[in-house]
Design an enzyme around this catalytic site. Structure first.
Site, PDB file in Angstrom:
ATOM      1  CG  HIS A  95      -1.986   1.056   1.121  1.00  0.00           C
ATOM      2  ND1 HIS A  95      -1.741   2.365   1.447  1.00  0.00           N
ATOM      3  CD2 HIS A  95      -3.264   1.011   0.692  1.00  0.00           C
ATOM      4  CE1 HIS A  95      -2.842   3.078   1.220  1.00  0.00           C
ATOM      5  NE2 HIS A  95      -3.781   2.271   0.766  1.00  0.00           N
ATOM      6  CD  GLU A 165      -5.340   1.897  -3.178  1.00  0.00           C
ATOM      7  OE1 GLU A 165      -6.517   1.998  -2.850  1.00  0.00           O
ATOM      8  OE2 GLU A 165      -4.412   1.896  -2.361  1.00  0.00           O
TER       9      GLU A 165
END
Ligand code: PGA
Length: 254
Positions: A95, A165
């Site tokens: 992430h 993302e």
């Protein structure tokens, strides 16, 4: 055309503060997931809440926000066999917050992706660029993918999900704006081409690609329909009971 049911993953990050709030959020997500067909929902709570959340979820699946590549003498880490024994199926790796705020490097991400795919965890590998570039996806995204997948054999990719993302679109980034479905679609094509280059076309078609970055009940449908994304990683919106239920409902109807 999407061939798979959309996968909606709630990434709670370090929220909420109490177990009771976490249970309430999970119950509501579970209800929304039960009401809506053609949808897969997974919840990624903070580690301390996983056991309790597991007992609330029936249809929805459990995800972890990270996982170390081994067990043993690694103070503070958690291993896949431990998470699996609690019912966790998915794990988010790489992430952008771990990459930038916790200095997690490509080498560490690659070790985790390798180990967890081998152990048959469903890995959600996050990639995305820092700054918006009009009209193209910077090569850094392809490089992130390449280094995360280094040394991984084709047959181990069955459980890989790629989450695109862009950091500039994540709701907690200053002045963030969601990507457009058209540009998300270009990113999807770019990522599939990269995977095809690393492996082959068939493998590239079979990897699920999802979008993350300020996804909400208003834009989820267009990311799935026009952006052809096969699901979403949802941060901020997953912490609001009604909003997340609406995300699930709209994703299911798209
Ligand atoms: P956001 O977060 O939906 O709040 O933008 C997404 C993520 O960081 O995974």
């Amino acid at each position: 055309m999407n061939f798979k049911n959309p996968l909606i993953i709630a990434n709670w990050k370090v929220n909420p503060n109490t177990l009771n709030e976490a249970i309430a959020l999970a119950k509501s997500a579970e209800q929304a997931s039960l009401k809506n067909k053609n949808i897969e929902v997974a919840i990624a709570p903070p580690f301390p809440f996983i056991t309790e959340i597991a007992s609330v979820l029936k249809k929805s699946r459990l995800a972890a926000q990270d996982c170390f590549y081994a067990g043993g003498a690694y103070t503070g880490e958690v291993s896949w066999p431990q998470l699996k024994s609690l019912g966790v199926e998915y794990v988010i790796l790489g992430h952008s917050e771990r990459r930038s705020l916790l200095q997690e490097k490509e080498e560490m991400i690659n070790k985790k992706v390798q180990a967890l795919l081998k152990l048959r965890a469903k890995v959600i590998l996050c990639v995305g660029e820092k700054k918006r570039e009009e009209g193209f996806i910077p090569e850094v995204v392809g490089e992130q993918l390449k280094s995360a997948l280094a040394g991984i054999k084709k047959q181990d990719l069955k459980n890989l999900i790629v989450a695109y993302e862009p950091i500039w679109a994540i709701s907690t980034t200053e002045n963030s704006i969601p990507d457009t479905p058209e540009s998300a679609f270009q990113s999807l094509i770019y990522l599939r081409k990269k995977i095809a280059g690393l492996y082959d076309n068939k493998t590239a078609r079979e990897v699920r690609i999802i979008y993350g970055g300020s996804v909400n009940s208003k834009n989820i449908k267009s990311f799935i329909k026009e952006g052809r994304m096969e699901g979403a990683l949802v941060g901020g919106a997953s912490l609001h009971v009604q909003e997340f239920a609406a995300v699930i409902q709209r994703a299911s109807a798209s």
